[in-house]
Write a protein that holds these residues in place. Structure first.
Motif, PDB file in Angstrom:
ATOM      1  N   LEU A 297    -100.796  76.632  58.181  1.00 39.25           N
ATOM      2  CA  LEU A 297    -100.581  75.487  57.292  1.00 39.25           C
ATOM      3  C   LEU A 297    -100.708  74.171  58.064  1.00 39.25           C
ATOM      4  N   GLN A 298    -100.164  74.130  59.274  1.00 32.33           N
ATOM      5  CA  GLN A 298    -100.274  72.930  60.109  1.00 32.33           C
ATOM      6  C   GLN A 298    -101.748  72.629  60.408  1.00 32.33           C
TER       7      GLN A 298
ATOM      8  N   THR B  62    -103.504  71.383  57.194  1.00 32.37           N
ATOM      9  CA  THR B  62    -103.068  70.019  56.879  1.00 32.37           C
ATOM     10  C   THR B  62    -103.829  69.015  57.749  1.00 32.37           C
TER      11      THR B  62
ATOM     12  N   THR C  78     -99.288  82.200  62.896  1.00 37.02           N
ATOM     13  CA  THR C  78     -98.235  82.357  61.897  1.00 37.02           C
ATOM     14  C   THR C  78     -98.640  81.568  60.662  1.00 37.02           C
TER      15      THR C  78
ATOM     16  N   ALA D  35     -96.988  79.243  59.325  1.00 46.36           N
ATOM     17  CA  ALA D  35     -96.651  77.842  59.584  1.00 46.36           C
ATOM     18  C   ALA D  35     -97.741  77.165  60.409  1.00 46.36           C
TER      19      ALA D  35
END
Length: 95
Positions: A15-16, A19, A10, A12
């Protein structure tokens, strides 16, 4: 997570991951070192970890040192031998 199953990725999670990936340079570790630390896995060429023969030799030396202590030695004496042997194996920077 199955890296071939794109339905589980996903925005999210992406992005996780990015990061966390961006944080790697600030840790002071190389990718191979992190792989070893996090997965307990090491590439032969990475120079991380100890060879099985080295571990066997070290444990044999430790066993011999402990056997030389008579059974009447205190737990503190045994602990000192173990600490000394472990310290001898550490790189000089950690001693």
């Amino acid at each position: 997570m199955d890296p071939t199953d794109s339905t589980k990725f996903t925005p999210a999670l992406t992005l996780q991951f990015l990061t966390a990936f961006d944080a790697i340079p600030g840790t002071g570790f190389q990718l191979l070192e992190l792989n070893y630390l996090l997965r307990h896995d090491s590439l032969v060429d990475s120079k991380l970890g100890l060879a099985d023969a080295t571990i066997v030799t070290w444990l044999d030396d430790l066993r011999k040192a402990l056997v030389r202590l008579a059974p009447d030695h205190s737990a503190a004496a045994v602990t000192d031998v173990v600490i000394q042997r472990i310290a001898a194996m550490l790189p000089p920077i950690w001693r």
